[in-house]
Motif scaffolding. Structure first.
Motif, PDB file in Angstrom:
ATOM      1  N   VAL A 136       0.859  -1.191   0.000  1.00 34.45           N
ATOM      2  CA  VAL A 136       0.000   0.000   0.000  1.00 34.45           C
ATOM      3  C   VAL A 136       0.895   1.240   0.000  1.00 34.45           C
ATOM      4  O   VAL A 136       1.567   1.532   0.982  1.00 34.45           O
ATOM      5  CB  VAL A 136      -0.919   0.008   1.234  1.00 34.45           C
ATOM      6  N   PHE A 137       0.925   1.961  -1.131  1.00 37.31           N
ATOM      7  CA  PHE A 137       1.768   3.156  -1.193  1.00 37.31           C
ATOM      8  C   PHE A 137       1.013   4.440  -0.917  1.00 37.31           C
ATOM      9  O   PHE A 137       1.613   5.447  -0.536  1.00 37.31           O
ATOM     10  CB  PHE A 137       2.564   3.217  -2.499  1.00 37.31           C
TER      11      PHE A 137
ATOM     12  N   VAL B 198      -1.565   1.111   6.375  1.00 39.48           N
ATOM     13  CA  VAL B 198      -1.822   2.533   6.114  1.00 39.48           C
ATOM     14  C   VAL B 198      -0.532   3.200   5.688  1.00 39.48           C
ATOM     15  O   VAL B 198       0.497   3.088   6.359  1.00 39.48           O
ATOM     16  CB  VAL B 198      -2.383   3.244   7.365  1.00 39.48           C
ATOM     17  N   SER B 199      -0.578   3.924   4.558  1.00 39.99           N
ATOM     18  CA  SER B 199       0.580   4.693   4.104  1.00 39.99           C
ATOM     19  C   SER B 199       0.623   6.030   4.825  1.00 39.99           C
ATOM     20  O   SER B 199      -0.413   6.698   4.976  1.00 39.99           O
ATOM     21  CB  SER B 199       0.498   4.930   2.593  1.00 39.99           C
ATOM     22  N   PRO B 200       1.817   6.478   5.233  1.00 47.59           N
ATOM     23  CA  PRO B 200       1.932   7.782   5.884  1.00 47.59           C
ATOM     24  C   PRO B 200       2.054   8.946   4.900  1.00 47.59           C
ATOM     25  O   PRO B 200       2.137  10.106   5.323  1.00 47.59           O
ATOM     26  CB  PRO B 200       3.224   7.639   6.694  1.00 47.59           C
ATOM     27  N   VAL B 201       2.082   8.662   3.606  1.00 44.78           N
ATOM     28  CA  VAL B 201       2.324   9.707   2.603  1.00 44.78           C
ATOM     29  C   VAL B 201       1.114  10.631   2.506  1.00 44.78           C
ATOM     30  O   VAL B 201      -0.027  10.175   2.399  1.00 44.78           O
ATOM     31  CB  VAL B 201       2.646   9.070   1.233  1.00 44.78           C
ATOM     32  N   ARG B 202       1.389  11.927   2.504  1.00 42.05           N
ATOM     33  CA  ARG B 202       0.322  12.924   2.522  1.00 42.05           C
ATOM     34  C   ARG B 202      -0.253  13.150   1.131  1.00 42.05           C
ATOM     35  O   ARG B 202       0.483  13.305   0.155  1.00 42.05           O
ATOM     36  CB  ARG B 202       0.859  14.243   3.061  1.00 42.05           C
ATOM     37  N   THR B 203      -1.583  13.167   1.043  1.00 41.57           N
ATOM     38  CA  THR B 203      -2.282  13.555  -0.181  1.00 41.57           C
ATOM     39  C   THR B 203      -3.309  14.633   0.184  1.00 41.57           C
ATOM     40  O   THR B 203      -3.582  14.877   1.358  1.00 41.57           O
ATOM     41  CB  THR B 203      -2.987  12.356  -0.841  1.00 41.57           C
ATOM     42  N   PHE B 204      -3.894  15.263  -0.841  1.00 40.36           N
ATOM     43  CA  PHE B 204      -4.792  16.387  -0.610  1.00 40.36           C
ATOM     44  C   PHE B 204      -6.266  16.021  -0.767  1.00 40.36           C
ATOM     45  O   PHE B 204      -7.136  16.850  -0.506  1.00 40.36           O
ATOM     46  CB  PHE B 204      -4.420  17.542  -1.541  1.00 40.36           C
TER      47      PHE B 204
ATOM     48  N   PRO C 215      -8.833  12.144  -0.352  1.00 42.63           N
ATOM     49  CA  PRO C 215      -8.743  10.730   0.035  1.00 42.63           C
ATOM     50  C   PRO C 215      -8.405   9.860  -1.174  1.00 42.63           C
ATOM     51  O   PRO C 215      -9.081   9.911  -2.195  1.00 42.63           O
ATOM     52  CB  PRO C 215     -10.142  10.423   0.574  1.00 42.63           C
ATOM     53  N   LEU C 216      -7.332   9.051  -1.048  1.00 42.56           N
ATOM     54  CA  LEU C 216      -6.846   8.241  -2.157  1.00 42.56           C
ATOM     55  C   LEU C 216      -6.445   6.854  -1.681  1.00 42.56           C
ATOM     56  O   LEU C 216      -6.134   6.655  -0.507  1.00 42.56           O
ATOM     57  CB  LEU C 216      -5.629   8.891  -2.820  1.00 42.56           C
ATOM     58  N   LEU C 217      -6.413   5.929  -2.633  1.00 40.52           N
ATOM     59  CA  LEU C 217      -5.857   4.600  -2.423  1.00 40.52           C
ATOM     60  C   LEU C 217      -4.947   4.273  -3.597  1.00 40.52           C
ATOM     61  O   LEU C 217      -5.300   4.513  -4.758  1.00 40.52           O
ATOM     62  CB  LEU C 217      -6.974   3.548  -2.352  1.00 40.52           C
ATOM     63  N   GLY C 218      -3.771   3.721  -3.277  1.00 43.34           N
ATOM     64  CA  GLY C 218      -2.865   3.208  -4.303  1.00 43.34           C
ATOM     65  C   GLY C 218      -2.142   2.003  -3.739  1.00 43.34           C
ATOM     66  O   GLY C 218      -1.529   2.086  -2.671  1.00 43.34           O
ATOM     67  N   ALA C 219      -2.214   0.850  -4.436  1.00 44.26           N
ATOM     68  CA  ALA C 219      -1.586  -0.362  -3.925  1.00 44.26           C
ATOM     69  C   ALA C 219      -1.219  -1.281  -5.073  1.00 44.26           C
ATOM     70  O   ALA C 219      -1.974  -1.410  -6.050  1.00 44.26           O
ATOM     71  CB  ALA C 219      -2.522  -1.095  -2.956  1.00 44.26           C
ATOM     72  N   GLU C 220      -0.056  -1.932  -4.959  1.00 40.48           N
ATOM     73  CA  GLU C 220       0.314  -3.009  -5.877  1.00 40.48           C
ATOM     74  C   GLU C 220      -0.121  -4.330  -5.255  1.00 40.48           C
ATOM     75  O   GLU C 220       0.100  -4.561  -4.057  1.00 40.48           O
ATOM     76  CB  GLU C 220       1.817  -3.031  -6.123  1.00 40.48           C
ATOM     77  N   ILE C 221      -0.720  -5.205  -6.073  1.00 39.15           N
ATOM     78  CA  ILE C 221      -1.195  -6.497  -5.589  1.00 39.15           C
ATOM     79  C   ILE C 221      -0.628  -7.595  -6.475  1.00 39.15           C
ATOM     80  O   ILE C 221      -0.793  -7.561  -7.699  1.00 39.15           O
ATOM     81  CB  ILE C 221      -2.737  -6.558  -5.595  1.00 39.15           C
ATOM     82  N   LEU C 222       0.045  -8.561  -5.858  1.00 36.01           N
ATOM     83  CA  LEU C 222       0.454  -9.789  -6.528  1.00 36.01           C
ATOM     84  C   LEU C 222      -0.464 -10.900  -6.054  1.00 36.01           C
ATOM     85  O   LEU C 222      -0.682 -11.059  -4.843  1.00 36.01           O
ATOM     86  CB  LEU C 222       1.906 -10.145  -6.190  1.00 36.01           C
ATOM     87  N   LEU C 223      -1.017 -11.658  -6.990  1.00 32.82           N
ATOM     88  CA  LEU C 223      -1.979 -12.709  -6.657  1.00 32.82           C
ATOM     89  C   LEU C 223      -1.487 -14.028  -7.228  1.00 32.82           C
ATOM     90  O   LEU C 223      -1.227 -14.140  -8.431  1.00 32.82           O
ATOM     91  CB  LEU C 223      -3.358 -12.349  -7.214  1.00 32.82           C
ATOM     92  N   GLN C 224      -1.327 -15.015  -6.353  1.00 29.64           N
ATOM     93  CA  GLN C 224      -0.797 -16.311  -6.749  1.00 29.64           C
ATOM     94  C   GLN C 224      -1.721 -17.018  -7.738  1.00 29.64           C
ATOM     95  O   GLN C 224      -2.909 -16.698  -7.838  1.00 29.64           O
ATOM     96  CB  GLN C 224      -0.585 -17.187  -5.517  1.00 29.64           C
ATOM     97  N   PRO C 225      -1.172 -17.979  -8.524  1.00 31.56           N
ATOM     98  CA  PRO C 225      -1.992 -18.698  -9.508  1.00 31.56           C
ATOM     99  C   PRO C 225      -3.230 -19.319  -8.866  1.00 31.56           C
ATOM    100  O   PRO C 225      -3.159 -19.928  -7.808  1.00 31.56           O
ATOM    101  CB  PRO C 225      -1.033 -19.771 -10.033  1.00 31.56           C
TER     102      PRO C 225
END
Length: 321
Positions: A167-168, A176-182, A184-194
């Motif tokens: 979760v970036f 929870v990311s501590p990075v400040r935005t202006f 409400p946002l969500l950004g996340a990379e997801i790897l999902l197994q076969p």
């Protein structure tokens, strides 16, 4: 944030809530004379924004020995934040705030343009395969002229039922990311197994976009292919992701509260009117103090293209149903 998996969620409610539209990408050359081709899913006619996310480029995997990699000379931005996220390779970042940083896999670089900033992006000699996403976030009216800023963050991974999540921005799966935005946002990379599936609790006030890098991913009942983005309207309390392939799938989940303001986007600028674009272009061409200067890039900065012969009109999303 609460995580709901398996039988904890009524699948009939999920299917009703998660209406999914599939957005296809278009190929765009990036970076002037040594252009690298990227796949762009935002903005497009069907959708300008997802939350405040207003721009999504997906590139690679590129063998830089064949393509030359990335070499984007100093160029300006206004009214936005840039979000750089890599899957492989390395990019050297320099900006007029004085930041000199490297974008590496699994590490977020977020730059706030606000009233004006400029930066360069160059893949490093250590890079063999360049692969990742470049994203923009529109700033709300009251903060779009904010001061320049640069943030770096390397999130830890969260593992849940065959999924590995980083979760970036924002919060997901209890992280929870501590990075400040202006906004409400969500950004996340997801790897999902076969052949794995995971159900994630999300904010029902958010709309979401699932950008698939590789794999056959099912979002609810809808198949989203590589380089496509599945858009989910607000109202869903959970999203179910399933990997229908025999290889690990990778995707980036974006979300945010609907951005109700109309925006004007042209070249590297986000504003509210055609006049905003004219002023920003003139300031860049005249090398005003508005954007500052990038130190250490071995070359000239990018000139602004000519403005179109028509008024640049504001964009907004289609009306919600």
């Amino acid at each position: 944030m609460e995580l709901r998996c398996g039988a904890a969620v009524d699948s009939r409610l999920l299917i009703e809530a998660a209406r999914v539209d599939v957005l296809t990408a278009r190929d765009v050359p990036l970076g002037g004379p040594r252009a690298m081709t990227v796949r762009r899913t935002l903005p497009q006619r069907a959708r300008t924004l997802i939350g405040a996310w207003c721009f999504a480029d997906h590139y690679g995997p590129d063998d830089v020995s064949l393509t030359g990699g990335m070499d984007v000379a100093p160029h300006p931005h206004t009214g936005l934040q840039t979000v750089s996220w890599l899957f492989s390779g390395e990019i050297e970042h320099r900006d007029s705030l004085g930041s000199h940083a490297y974008v590496r896999p699994g590490e977020l670089n977020l730059m706030t343009g606000g009233f004006g900033i400029c930066h360069s992006e160059v893949s490093t000699p250590r890079t063999t395969i360049l692969h990742g996403v470049q994203l923009w976030v529109a700033l709300p009216e009251e903060r779009r002229n904010t001061e320049r800023d640069f943030q770096h963050y390397a999130p830890e991974s969260v593992r849940i039922d065959g999924a590995e999540i980083r979760v970036f921005l924002g919060s997901l799966a209890g992280d929870v990311s501590p990075v400040r935005t202006f906004t409400p946002l969500l950004g996340a990379e997801i790897l999902l197994q076969p052949r794995a599936a995971v159900t994630l609790a999300v904010d029902p006030g958010f709309e979401h976009g699932l950008l698939v890098d590789h794999g056959d991913v099912r979002l609810g009942d809808t198949l989203v292919g590589p380089s496509e983005m599945g858009y989910v309207h607000p109202g869903s309390e959970a999203l179910t992701l399933a990997n229908d392939s025999d290889d690990t799938a990778r995707m980036v989940l974006l979300g945010g509260t609907p951005f109700e303001e109309e925006i004007v986007m042209w070249w590297n600028f986000v504003g509210r009117s055609h006049e905003d674009m004219v002023r920003a272009r003139e300031d860049w061409q005249n090398a005003s103090d508005r954007f500052g200067a990038v130190e250490g890039y071995p070359g000239d900065r990018l000139p602004a293209p000519a403005l179109p012969n028509a008024i640049i009109r504001p964009r907004r999303n289609p009306p919600r149903h």
